[in-house]
Write an enzyme that holds these catalytic residues in place. Structure first.
Site, PDB file in Angstrom:
ATOM      1  N   GLU A 184       0.822  -1.213   0.000  1.00 41.63           N
ATOM      2  CA  GLU A 184       0.000   0.000   0.000  1.00 41.63           C
ATOM      3  C   GLU A 184       0.856   1.262   0.000  1.00 41.63           C
ATOM      4  OE1 GLU A 184      -2.940  -0.293   3.141  1.00 41.63           O
ATOM      5  OE2 GLU A 184      -4.213  -1.439   1.789  1.00 41.63           O
ATOM      6  N   GLU A 253      -6.460  -7.878  -1.112  1.00 43.93           N
ATOM      7  CA  GLU A 253      -7.059  -7.946   0.228  1.00 43.93           C
ATOM      8  C   GLU A 253      -8.555  -7.705   0.143  1.00 43.93           C
ATOM      9  OE1 GLU A 253      -5.122  -5.575   3.254  1.00 43.93           O
ATOM     10  OE2 GLU A 253      -3.138  -6.050   2.453  1.00 43.93           O
TER      11      GLU A 253
HETATM   12  C1  GAL Z   1      -4.431  -2.988   4.830  1.00 44.14           C
HETATM   13  C2  GAL Z   1      -3.011  -3.491   5.004  1.00 44.14           C
HETATM   14  C3  GAL Z   1      -3.005  -4.801   5.773  1.00 44.14           C
HETATM   15  C4  GAL Z   1      -3.839  -4.660   7.018  1.00 44.14           C
HETATM   16  C5  GAL Z   1      -5.235  -4.205   6.647  1.00 44.14           C
HETATM   17  C6  GAL Z   1      -6.144  -4.001   7.825  1.00 44.14           C
HETATM   18  O1  GAL Z   1      -4.467  -1.677   4.465  1.00 44.14           O
HETATM   19  O2  GAL Z   1      -2.405  -3.688   3.753  1.00 44.14           O
HETATM   20  O3  GAL Z   1      -1.695  -5.136   6.085  1.00 44.14           O
HETATM   21  O4  GAL Z   1      -3.237  -3.743   7.858  1.00 44.14           O
HETATM   22  O5  GAL Z   1      -5.168  -2.988   6.013  1.00 44.14           O
HETATM   23  O6  GAL Z   1      -6.284  -5.162   8.527  1.00 44.14           O
END
Ligand code: GAL
Length: 731
Positions: A184, A253
Site C-alpha cells: 500500500e 485484500e
Molecule cells: C491494509 C493493510 C493490511 C492490514 C489491513 C487491515 O491496508 O495492507 O496489512 O493492515 O489494512 O487489517
C-alpha cells in the site's frame, strides 16, 4: 553431410521447443485477463494465513481446510522483525519457519503468494520492521533513502535467495506463483512527492532484478512500474482498474472482517456482503481474489502492533482464531468458489456482454467462443428483491445479490441465499484447575534513582528500551521544603504527566496513585491527580507502558512513545514546578522480567508467596504463578482472563500475548453503512471486554504440570482464572 546438418537443425529445433515448452510448463506470466500458470489463464481464489499467527502444528490443518474451502492459493506476508531480531542474527525456527510453511502449502497442493514487503502493515508490531532498523544512522523508512534501501534490499534478497535455494518459486517447480514488494505504498508516494516516486521506481527495479521467474505485485499503488501488477485492497474492489490495459485485475485484500483493538467493539462482516463483493469483482473481469484474512490467528507475545491491537487476530475470518470453521461464512464462500470454478473457462476467455434488466438489475454474460455460456445476474438494490427475465426465463434476485448461472440457465449460487449451517461456539470449562498458586509482588520499593541510565530530561521510551520490553520506569526525586503549606493540612499538590503513549502507572514513594491510557486513534494522554508528598525527598516512579508499536502512518518510525511531553507539580507554595528537565533515571523492564520469572525450567530466584495469601495482592504490579494439567480431548484451549485487569500471560514459558479486560465502547451493536456501498461492518460486544479469551495452542501443553504465569499491572483475581475448551457445533 546434408543429412547430418538437417538432423542437427532438427535436434536444435526440438530442444528449443522442449526447453521453451518446459519454460511455459512451469512459468507464471500474466495477460489482461489473468495470471497465467503453465500456459493456462486461471481464476485464482486465495486466502491470507500468516504463519507466525498460528503454530507449525496447526498449519497443515488450516491449509487443508483452505483447500477444502475451494482456495487455490495461500497468501502470507514475511515478518522481518520475527526473522531478524537483531542485525544479522536470523530466526527461521518454530512459528517463523517460513520454508516449512511454504512446503506445507506445497504438500497440501496449493500455490503461494509471498508478500515480502518487507513493510507489511498487518497490525503487526512496527509494521514488520525490526526496531533496530530505526537506529541505523541516517535512516528514513520507505522513501528514497540510502540506508533504508540498502537494508530493504538486503532482506528481500535474503528471502528470495532462501526460496530459490529450496526451489520454491513456480519457475523452479515450486508453489510460489506471485510475490509482493512494498505494501500500500500509493498514499505514501503521494505524500512524499518526488522522493516517494523515486523510491517506488527503485523498489520495482530492485524486485524485478531478483529474477524470481514469477510476477511481482504492488497493492494499492496506482503507479506500480511495469512489469509489476498493481492490485486492489478493500471491502469492495469492482471500481478498480489496473494501471495498464495488459495487466489483470487482482484483489490482494478482500477484507473478510476486521481487526479489533482493546476497548473497541468486535467487528463482523456478513458473508452475504462478502460473497456479493467477490461476485461483483469476478463479473467485472477480476481473476484473483485473496481473503484478508482467511485465518487471522493470534498475535502471540508482543507481536501485535497498533498500538492497542488485541492479541486475538480472529478477523471474523472463515476459519476462526482457533482453527475451527466459522459458519456459515466458510461454507457459503466454498459454494461461491465452486460456482466460480464451474464458470472459469468462459470468465477468462471473454469480456462480458452487459444487458440492463431493470433499474438496479443487470446480466453479464461470458462465453468461451466454443458454445459455453456463463451469466451473472445482479440486483444492486440494497433492500428490494427483484424479478427479472433473462433468456426467456424468470429469476428471483434477492436484494443486494448476484446469482451465478454457469450454463446461462441454472442458478447454482446466489450470494444472498445462505444455505450453510451456523456455528455455535461455547467456551466450556475444561476441568483443569489451577493449583500451587503463588504470587510475587514486583519490587517497587527498591526502585532507585541511581540506575545505569540517567538524563537531564525526559527520554523517548523506545530510544531507551529498543522495545526489549513493554515497560520503562521514569524515576525522579522531588524535594519538598518543610515549610510547604500543604504539609499542614492544605490541598495536596497535583502531578500532571503529558505522555505520548501508550499507558502509565503512577507511583509516589512506593504507593500506587493511578493509571492513564491512550487509545489507537489517539495515543497521547494526560494524567493529572493529587499526590501526597512529604517534607524532604520524594521518589516519583512512573511506569510507562507500550501496547504494541504503530504499524501504519507516514514515517511512523519517528513517532514518539512514553513520557516525552512534560511532568509538572502544581499547587506548591512556589506555584508550579516543572520536573521535565531535572535528572531522571531510567530502568528498562520489570524486575520480574529481568529475573526471568516466566521460565518453567530455571529455579526461581525469588521467594513466591504461597497459600491463601497468594491470592491477596496489595499492589497493582503483581506476578502470579500457577500449575494445571492439560485439558483432555483435542478441542482448542483458551485462558479465560475475565477476572484479571491488564498484563501479559505465559504458559510453559511461551508468551500467550498481552491481555486487557478493556470494555468495548463506541458504536457497538449496529451495522453501519459506508458511502454508496452497503457497509460491510457490524459491531458487537458493547460493555463486554473486547477480548476475554486467549488462545493457548495445544502444542504448548503437556498432560501434567503446565506452568501459567501472569503479570498483572492493574490488579485482578487469580482465583477467577480458568482454562476453557472451545466447543463448536453446527446446525
Ligand atoms: C491494509 C493493510 C493490511 C492490514 C489491513 C487491515 O491496508 O495492507 O496489512 O493492515 O489494512 O487489517
Amino acid at each position: 553431410m546434408g543429412t547430418v546438418l538437417v538432423s542437427k537443425i532438427l535436434t536444435f529445433l526440438l530442444t528449443t521447443i522442449l526447453v521453451s515448452s518446459a519454460v511455459i510448463q512451469c512459468g507464471v506470466t500474466y495477460d489482461k485477463k489473468s495470471i497465467v500458470i503453465n500456459g493456462r489463464r486461471r481464476i485464482l481464489l486465495s486466502g491470507s494465513i500468516h504463519y507466525p499467527r498460528s503454530t507449525p502444528e496447526m498449519w497443515e490443518d488450516l491449509i487443508t481446510k483452505a483447500k477444502d474451502g475451494g482456495l487455490d492459493v495461500i497468501d502470507t506476508y514475511v515478518f522481518w522483525n520475527g526473522h531478524e531480531p537483531s542485525p544479522g542474527n536470523y530466526n527461521f525456527e518454530g512459528r517463523y519457519d517460513l520454508v516449512r510453511f511454504i512446503k506445507t502449502v506445497q504438500r497440501v497442493g496449493l500455490y503461494v503468494h509471498l508478500r515480502i514487503g518487507p513493510y507489511v502493515c498487518a497490525e503487526w508490531n512496527f509494521g514488520g520492521f525490526p526496531v533496530w532498523l530505526k537506529y541505523v544512522p541516517g535512516i528514513s523508512f520507505r522513501t528514497d533513502n540510502g540506508p533504508f534501501k540498502a537494508a530493504m534490499q538486503g532482506f528481500t534478497q535474503k528471502i528470495v535467495q532462501m526460496m530459490k535455494n529450496e526451489g520454491l518459486f513456480a519457475s523452479q517447480g515450486g508453489p510460489i506463483i506471485l510475490s509482493q514488494i512494498e505494501n500500500e505504498y500509493g498514499p505514501e508516494r503521494k505524500a512524499l512527492g518526488s522522493a516517494g516516486q523515486s523510491y517506488v521506481n527503485w523498489a520495482a527495479k530492485m524486485a524485478v532484478g531478483l529474477q524470481t521467474g514469477v510476477p511481482w505485485v504492488m497493492c494499492k499503488e496506482d503507479d506500480a512500474p511495469d512489469p509489476i501488477i498493481n492490485a486492489c485492497n478493500g471491502f469492495y474492489c469492482d471500481y478498480f482498474t489496473p494501471n495498464k490495459p495488459y495487466k489483470p485485475l487482482l484483489w490482494t485484500e478482500a477484507w473478510s472482517g476486521w481487526f479489533t483493538e482493546f476497548g473497541g467493539p468486535k467487528v463482523k462482516r456478513p458473508v452475504e456482503d462478502l460473497a456479493f463483493a467477490v461476485a461483483r469483482f469476478i463479473q467485472k473481469g477480476g481473476s484473483y481474489v485473496n481473503y484478508y484474512m482467511y485465518h487471522g490467528g493470534t498475535n502471540f507475545g508482543r507481536t501485535a502492533g497498533g498500538p492497542f491491537i488485541t492479541t486475538s487476530y480472529d478477523y471474523d475470518a472463515p476459519i476462526d482464531e482457533y482453527g475451527l470453521l466459522q459458519e456459515p461464512k466458510y461454507s457459503h464462500l466454498k459454494e461461491l468458489h465452486h460456482a466460480i470454478k464451474l464458470s472459469e473457462h468462459a470468465l477468462v476467455s471473454s469480456d462480458p456482454t452487459i444487458t440492463k434488466l431493470g433499474n438496479y438489475e443487470q446480466a453479464r454474460v461470458f462465453s468461451d467462443g466454443k458454445g459455453s455460456c456463463v451469466a451473472f445476474l445482479s440486483n444492486y438494490h440494497i433492500n428490494s428483491p427483484a424479478k427479472v427475465t433473462f433468456k426467456n426465463r424468470h429469476y428471483d434476485l434477492p436484494a443486494w445479490s448476484i446469482s451465478i448461472l454457469p450454463d446461462c440457465s441454472n442458478v447454482v449460487f446466489n450470494t444472498a441465499t445462505v444455505r450453510a449451517k451456523n456455528s455455535h461456539v461455547e467456551m466450556v470449562p475444561s476441568g483443569s484447575v489451577l493449583y500451587s498458586v503463588a504470587r510475587y509482588d514486583e519490587d517497587i520499593a527498591s526502585l532507585s534513582d541511581h540506575t545505569a541510565i540517567t538524563a537531564s530530561g525526559l527520554l523517548d521510551q523506545i530510544n531507551v528500551t529498543r522495545d526489549s520490553s513493554d515497560y520503562l520506569w521514569y524515576i525522579t526525586s522531588v524535594d519538598i521544603k518543610p515549610s510547604e503549606s500543604f504539609l499542614r493540612g492544605g490541598k495536596w499538590p497535583t502531578l500532571t504527566i503529558d505522555s505520548a503513549g501508550h499507558a502509565v502507572h503512577v507511583f509516589v514513594n512506593g504507593h500506587f496513585y493511578g493509571s492513564a491510557f491512550g487509545n489507537r486513534e489517539n495515543r497521547r494522554f494526560v494524567y493529572s491527580a493529587p499526590v501526597n508528598l512529604r517534607a524532604g525527598a520524594n521518589r516519583i516512579a512512573l511506569l510507562s507502558v507500550a501496547v504494541g508499536l504503530p504499524n501504519v502512518g507516514l514515517h511512523f518510525e519517528r513517532w514518539e512513545t512514553g513520557i516525552v511531553g512534560s511532568v509538572m507539580l502544581n499547587g506548591l507554595d512556589e506555584g508550579k514546578r516543572d520536573l521535565s528537565w531535572q535528572k531522571w533515571s531510567y530502568q528498562v523492564g520489570l524486575k520480574g522480567e529481568a529475573l526471568n520469572l516466566v521460565s518453567p525450567t530455571a529455579t526461581s530466584p525469588v521467594e513466591w508467596i504461597r497459600g491463601s495469601l497468594a491470592k491477596q495482592s496489595r499492589q497493582p504490579l503483581t506476578w502470579y504463578k500457577a500449575y494445571f494439567d492439560g485439558p483432555k480431548g483435542n478441542e482448542p484451549v483458551a485462558l479465560d482472563l475475565r477476572s484479571m485487569g491488564k498484563g501479559q500471560a505465559w504458559i510453559n514459558g511461551q508468551n500467550v500475548g498481552r491481555y486487557w479486560m478493556d470494555y468495548a465502547k463506541g458504536d457497538c451493536g449496529a451495522c453501519s453503512y459506508e458511502g454508496t456501498y452497503r457497509q460491510s461492518k457490524c459491531h458487537s460486544g458493547c460493555g463486554e471486554p473486547t477480548q476475554r479469551w486467549y488462545h493457548v495452542p495445544r502444542s504448548w501443553l503437556k498432560p501434567r504440570g503446565n506452568m501459567l504465569v501472569l503479570l498483572e499491572e492493574l490488579g485482578g483475581d487469580i482465583s477467577g482464572v480458568s482454562l476453557v475448551r472451545r466447543s463448536v457445533s453446527y446446525n
